[in-house]
Motif scaffolding. Sequence first.
Motif, PDB file in Angstrom:
ATOM      1  N   VAL A 183       0.865  -1.182   0.000  1.00  6.42           N
ATOM      2  CA  VAL A 183       0.000   0.000   0.000  1.00  6.42           C
ATOM      3  C   VAL A 183       0.900   1.230   0.000  1.00  6.42           C
ATOM      4  N   GLY A 184       0.866   1.981  -1.093  1.00  6.40           N
ATOM      5  CA  GLY A 184       1.815   3.072  -1.297  1.00  6.40           C
ATOM      6  C   GLY A 184       3.014   2.585  -2.090  1.00  6.40           C
ATOM      7  N   GLY A 185       2.767   1.654  -2.995  1.00  7.49           N
ATOM      8  CA  GLY A 185       3.857   1.013  -3.729  1.00  7.49           C
ATOM      9  C   GLY A 185       4.114   1.567  -5.108  1.00  7.49           C
ATOM     10  N   THR A 186       3.571   2.744  -5.433  1.00  5.92           N
ATOM     11  CA  THR A 186       3.716   3.261  -6.796  1.00  5.92           C
ATOM     12  C   THR A 186       4.828   4.293  -6.947  1.00  5.92           C
ATOM     13  N   SER A 187       5.492   4.650  -5.855  1.00  2.38           N
ATOM     14  CA  SER A 187       6.574   5.640  -5.951  1.00  2.38           C
ATOM     15  C   SER A 187       7.477   5.504  -4.733  1.00  2.38           C
ATOM     16  N   GLY A 188       8.658   6.139  -4.814  1.00  2.00           N
ATOM     17  CA  GLY A 188       9.565   6.229  -3.679  1.00  2.00           C
ATOM     18  C   GLY A 188       9.957   4.888  -3.092  1.00  2.00           C
ATOM     19  N   LEU A 189       9.963   4.820  -1.768  1.00  2.00           N
ATOM     20  CA  LEU A 189      10.373   3.599  -1.072  1.00  2.00           C
ATOM     21  C   LEU A 189       9.444   2.437  -1.388  1.00  2.00           C
ATOM     22  N   GLY A 190       8.149   2.721  -1.511  1.00  2.00           N
ATOM     23  CA  GLY A 190       7.202   1.657  -1.823  1.00  2.00           C
ATOM     24  C   GLY A 190       7.498   1.008  -3.159  1.00  2.00           C
ATOM     25  N   LEU A 191       7.859   1.811  -4.133  1.00  2.00           N
ATOM     26  CA  LEU A 191       8.203   1.285  -5.448  1.00  2.00           C
ATOM     27  C   LEU A 191       9.460   0.433  -5.368  1.00  2.00           C
ATOM     28  N   ALA A 192      10.443   0.868  -4.583  1.00  2.00           N
ATOM     29  CA  ALA A 192      11.680   0.089  -4.417  1.00  2.00           C
ATOM     30  C   ALA A 192      11.393  -1.258  -3.766  1.00  2.00           C
ATOM     31  N   ALA A 249       8.514  -2.863  -3.936  1.00  2.00           N
ATOM     32  CA  ALA A 249       7.809  -3.644  -4.955  1.00  2.00           C
ATOM     33  C   ALA A 249       8.785  -4.247  -5.957  1.00  2.00           C
ATOM     34  N   GLU A 250       9.737  -3.464  -6.414  1.00  2.00           N
ATOM     35  CA  GLU A 250      10.736  -3.957  -7.376  1.00  2.00           C
ATOM     36  C   GLU A 250      11.512  -5.133  -6.795  1.00  2.00           C
ATOM     37  N   HIS A 251      11.858  -5.042  -5.517  1.00  2.00           N
ATOM     38  CA  HIS A 251      12.601  -6.132  -4.874  1.00  2.00           C
ATOM     39  C   HIS A 251      11.815  -7.438  -4.924  1.00  2.00           C
ATOM     40  N   PHE A 252      10.561  -7.397  -4.523  1.00  2.00           N
ATOM     41  CA  PHE A 252       9.800  -8.638  -4.425  1.00  2.00           C
ATOM     42  C   PHE A 252       9.373  -9.162  -5.788  1.00  2.00           C
ATOM     43  N   VAL A 253       9.140  -8.278  -6.752  1.00  2.00           N
ATOM     44  CA  VAL A 253       8.910  -8.745  -8.120  1.00  2.00           C
ATOM     45  C   VAL A 253      10.155  -9.472  -8.623  1.00  2.00           C
ATOM     46  N   ALA A 271      19.812   4.479   3.594  1.00  2.00           N
ATOM     47  CA  ALA A 271      19.651   4.377   2.143  1.00  2.00           C
ATOM     48  C   ALA A 271      18.435   3.525   1.817  1.00  2.00           C
ATOM     49  N   THR A 272      17.931   3.685   0.606  1.00  2.00           N
ATOM     50  CA  THR A 272      16.773   2.918   0.164  1.00  2.00           C
ATOM     51  C   THR A 272      17.016   1.420   0.320  1.00  2.00           C
ATOM     52  N   LYS A 273      18.214   0.959  -0.028  1.00  2.00           N
ATOM     53  CA  LYS A 273      18.497  -0.475   0.070  1.00  2.00           C
ATOM     54  C   LYS A 273      18.404  -0.960   1.513  1.00  2.00           C
ATOM     55  N   ASP A 274      18.698  -0.088   2.474  1.00  2.00           N
ATOM     56  CA  ASP A 274      18.573  -0.460   3.883  1.00  2.00           C
ATOM     57  C   ASP A 274      17.116  -0.702   4.248  1.00  2.00           C
ATOM     58  N   ILE A 275      16.242   0.169   3.742  1.00  2.00           N
ATOM     59  CA  ILE A 275      14.813   0.021   4.011  1.00  2.00           C
ATOM     60  C   ILE A 275      14.291  -1.262   3.382  1.00  2.00           C
ATOM     61  N   VAL A 276      14.669  -1.513   2.135  1.00  2.00           N
ATOM     62  CA  VAL A 276      14.208  -2.716   1.442  1.00  2.00           C
ATOM     63  C   VAL A 276      14.654  -3.966   2.197  1.00  2.00           C
ATOM     64  N   GLY A 277      15.905  -3.978   2.652  1.00  2.00           N
ATOM     65  CA  GLY A 277      16.405  -5.128   3.405  1.00  2.00           C
ATOM     66  C   GLY A 277      15.651  -5.336   4.705  1.00  2.00           C
TER      67      GLY A 277
END
Length: 229
Positions: free
Chosen positions: A7-16, A18-22, A199-205
């Motif tokens: 929810v909120g996956g179309t931009s910014g951190l949410g998009l990152a 989403a890209e990871h799990f895709v 960093a964004t990668k830290d959030i994704v992890g």
Amino acid sequence: MGAIIIVGGTSGLGLAVAEHFVGQGREVVVTGRDPDRAKSIAAELGAAGGLGFDLSKPEQIAPALAELGAVDHVVLMAIERDANSVGAYDLTQALQLVTMKLVGYTEVVHALQDRLSEQGSVLVFGGLAKDRPYPGSTTVSTVNAGVLGLTRTLAVELAPIRVNSLHPGIVGDTPFWSDKPAEVLEGHRKVTLTGRLTATKDIVGAVAFLLENASANDVHLNLNGGIRW
């Protein structure tokens, strides 16, 4: 295996996220305010779907989610930038943010509860402002502190489904922060113990860990480099 709903996956951190799990081959559904844009972003990502609803209008949520099947994980990370002080209090703005992140988030979980896997989880995003208020953060600080209470009660009510919260610090490589003057970023960087901004990668992890670790439950993870101020 069920879907991951961001929810909120179309931009910014949410998009990152989403890209990871895709990229991991997972079935991902992203949501945003605009249905057409959500569908377009999903198509670009190769995600399973894109849905549109406004969290500040909770009555839209259940109908928008009605066609979803089994769900493994829900990530609640939509964001609303808000500067709202007590001295110049904007009721409309305050109500929108409070409704969005507390009522709206809860309604998403309510709408999906019967489709959530018992081995699944919910992740709720808060933020640093809960601990570090600043001028104009009255509503943001209040709502992000409320995320703690929301997470704790959901963990009890949804058990054995796991519920956690994630509270990022300043994520320096996001569009919002990367365009700030160098001296502003340096001021934030130098008060971290790591000597670097999140960093964004830290959030994704961190998202991946909290969703996938079967013992991570009622965890409230601050991700800010050990900030000191």
